[in-house]
Design a protein around this motif. Structure first.
Motif, short mmCIF file in Angstrom:
data_model
loop_
_atom_site.label_atom_id
_atom_site.label_comp_id
_atom_site.label_asym_id
_atom_site.label_seq_id
_atom_site.Cartn_x
_atom_site.Cartn_y
_atom_site.Cartn_z
N THR A 19 7.73 -22.63 -3.94
CA THR A 19 7.55 -22.10 -4.81
C THR A 19 8.51 -22.50 -6.21
N GLY A 20 9.37 -23.21 -5.86
CA GLY A 20 10.31 -23.29 -7.36
C GLY A 20 11.67 -22.29 -6.47
N HIS A 21 11.68 -21.15 -5.83
CA HIS A 21 12.71 -20.16 -5.78
C HIS A 21 12.82 -19.23 -4.26
N GLU A 22 13.41 -18.42 -3.89
CA GLU A 22 13.55 -18.46 -2.98
C GLU A 22 12.67 -16.40 -2.42
N SER B 7 16.30 -19.66 10.27
CA SER B 7 16.30 -19.34 8.14
C SER B 7 16.77 -19.73 7.29
N ALA B 8 18.10 -21.18 7.71
CA ALA B 8 17.72 -22.39 6.80
C ALA B 8 16.68 -22.55 6.33
N LEU B 9 15.05 -22.99 7.33
CA LEU B 9 14.03 -23.94 7.22
C LEU B 9 13.08 -22.95 6.56
N SER B 10 12.89 -21.96 7.19
CA SER B 10 12.10 -21.21 5.74
C SER B 10 12.41 -21.23 4.63
N SER B 11 13.72 -20.65 3.85
CA SER B 11 14.69 -20.90 2.70
C SER B 11 14.30 -22.28 1.89
N ALA B 12 14.47 -23.77 2.24
CA ALA B 12 14.14 -24.76 1.85
C ALA B 12 12.84 -24.82 2.06
N LEU B 13 11.93 -24.99 2.62
CA LEU B 13 10.11 -24.19 2.78
C LEU B 13 9.83 -23.00 1.28
N MET B 14 10.23 -22.17 0.98
CA MET B 14 10.22 -21.13 -0.11
C MET B 14 10.61 -22.02 -0.82
N ARG B 15 11.59 -22.30 -1.07
CA ARG B 15 12.23 -23.22 -2.31
C ARG B 15 11.29 -24.40 -2.83
N PHE B 16 10.97 -24.71 -1.58
CA PHE B 16 10.05 -26.50 -2.24
C PHE B 16 8.95 -26.15 -2.99
#
Length: 93
Positions: free
Chosen positions: A90-93, A79-88
């Motif tokens: 797209t610029g947001h979650e 979950s943390a990994l996927s959130s970090a990838l999305m932020r990276f």
């Protein structure tokens, strides 16, 4: 048949002759001037050369993480990994 006059053209009869040769002369300042490199450009060039000598990936760090994962010492939080990838990406979650 001889054609003496052309009507409706944009070419004047005096333009049909040989073109005058023109020589290009450069000013003495242009001929002798050498490009000047600023100190910022020199420092940037040195820094970029140093940066280019670094490896792209810290392979020692990669190997230590692989070994820790293999030993079960690192817990992978998907979950943390996927959130970090999305932020990276797209610029947001």
């Amino acid at each position: 048949m001889k054609i003496d006059k052309v009507i409706g053209t944009h070419v004047q009869p005096n333009q049909l002759g040989k073109p005058e040769s023109k020589t290009l002369q450069l000013s003495s300042a242009t001929q002798t001037a050498e490009p000047q490199v600023s100190i910022d450009t020199q420092l940037l060039s040195k820094a970029q050369d140093s940066f280019n000598q670094l490896p792209d990936v810290d392979m020692a760090k990669v190997e230590s993480v692989k070994q820790a994962l293999a030993r079960g010492e690192l817990d992978l939080d998907i979950s943390a990994l996927s959130s970090a990838l999305m932020r990276f990406h797209t610029g947001h979650e």
